[in-house]
Write an enzyme that holds these catalytic residues in place. Sequence first.
Site, short mmCIF file in Angstrom:
data_model
loop_
_atom_site.label_atom_id
_atom_site.label_comp_id
_atom_site.label_asym_id
_atom_site.label_seq_id
_atom_site.Cartn_x
_atom_site.Cartn_y
_atom_site.Cartn_z
N HIS A 75 21.95 -10.67 -65.59
CA HIS A 75 22.84 -10.91 -66.74
C HIS A 75 23.60 -12.21 -66.52
O HIS A 75 23.67 -12.73 -65.41
CB HIS A 75 23.85 -9.76 -66.90
CG HIS A 75 24.82 -9.66 -65.75
ND1 HIS A 75 24.48 -9.09 -64.54
CD2 HIS A 75 26.10 -10.08 -65.61
CE1 HIS A 75 25.52 -9.15 -63.72
NE2 HIS A 75 26.52 -9.77 -64.34
N ASP A 77 27.66 -13.53 -67.42
CA ASP A 77 28.94 -12.91 -67.79
C ASP A 77 29.40 -13.50 -69.13
O ASP A 77 29.09 -14.64 -69.45
CB ASP A 77 29.98 -13.19 -66.70
CG ASP A 77 29.58 -12.56 -65.37
OD1 ASP A 77 28.83 -11.56 -65.38
OD2 ASP A 77 30.00 -13.07 -64.31
N HIS A 131 22.60 -13.99 -63.07
CA HIS A 131 22.66 -13.45 -61.72
C HIS A 131 22.41 -11.94 -61.72
O HIS A 131 22.42 -11.30 -62.77
CB HIS A 131 24.02 -13.78 -61.09
CG HIS A 131 25.20 -13.34 -61.92
ND1 HIS A 131 25.64 -14.03 -63.03
CD2 HIS A 131 26.02 -12.26 -61.82
CE1 HIS A 131 26.68 -13.42 -63.55
NE2 HIS A 131 26.92 -12.34 -62.85
N ARG A 141 28.15 -2.19 -49.98
CA ARG A 141 28.63 -3.53 -50.35
C ARG A 141 29.70 -3.40 -51.42
O ARG A 141 29.59 -2.54 -52.31
CB ARG A 141 27.44 -4.34 -50.89
CG ARG A 141 27.81 -5.69 -51.40
CD ARG A 141 26.57 -6.52 -51.70
NE ARG A 141 26.98 -7.81 -52.20
CZ ARG A 141 27.13 -8.09 -53.49
NH1 ARG A 141 26.89 -7.17 -54.41
NH2 ARG A 141 27.54 -9.28 -53.87
O1 LIG Z 1 28.22 -7.67 -57.18
C1 LIG Z 1 27.87 -8.82 -57.43
O2 LIG Z 1 27.57 -9.65 -56.58
C2 LIG Z 1 27.78 -9.26 -58.87
C3 LIG Z 1 28.81 -8.63 -59.77
C4 LIG Z 1 28.68 -9.11 -61.17
O3 LIG Z 1 27.84 -9.91 -61.49
C5 LIG Z 1 29.61 -8.61 -62.21
O4 LIG Z 1 30.46 -7.76 -61.91
O5 LIG Z 1 29.49 -9.10 -63.36
FE LIG Z 2 28.18 -10.74 -63.43
#
Ligand SMILES: O=C(O)CCC(=O)C(=O)O
Ligand SMILES: [Fe+2]
Length: 216
Positions: A75, A77, A131, A141
């Site tokens: 996605h 953001d 990403h 994580r």
């Molecule tokens: O956890 C991650 O590295 C990405 C998180 C992410 O892309 C988001 O919360 O929009």
């Molecule tokens: Fe994100």
Amino acid sequence: MNCITCSDLVEEYNKEMKSLCGKLLWLTLGELGITPEDIYWAGPDGDFKTNNQAIRMNSYPVCPEPDDLIGLPPHSDTSALTILYQTTKGLQVSMEGKGWVDVEPINGALVVQVGDMLHILTNGMYPPSVHQAVVNQTSDRISTAYFFGPPPKGEVSPLKKLVTPTQPLRYPTVTWADYLRKKYVLYEKALPSIRLSAPAPTGLSNGNDQNLVKVG
Ligand SMILES: O=C(O)CCC(=O)C(=O)O
Ligand SMILES: [Fe+2]
């Protein structure tokens, strides 16, 4: 940690991230000749006092079958900028010609990502970072994403200075709130669904830079 210290901590984190995003936005937009007068929601002092922000804490447990599951699907953001803190490797960005590339956590460093609102504001010159987050078999994580954007009802349209005969208007005026609703329904088709003319040619800006900048 009790609840009061936790909310104080989040408030403090938001404050620092907001200030960082203001600096980063002017660094990126300044490169394009944009000044505070060009963005009304930046406010008279250019400090984005009325901006909207959100924070998301992601937790990815250990996964016995990481090849069959994804932590967070691909996605971009909806924000203008996202600042991501990650403790462990798992973030991947899509790079032209290279596919998914790991963004290794670096001690003391945060990851800055361009979101859809900044993409629209720059008339498509800055591509949004696409990403995803992958999981692994050995450690859980945690990541913290801070999203910085315009006021919810503030109108965002491509900056006039960036619309030229060779760079025609690529997006209509949107509000973050309306765009967010669209994104929930259309997901990664949201940007193409509102695009008015062909996307900016790749190479107009280098969306593949992973540079470290020391701030403060
Ligand atoms: O956890 C991650 O590295 C990405 C998180 C992410 O892309 C988001 O919360 O929009
Ligand atoms: Fe994100």
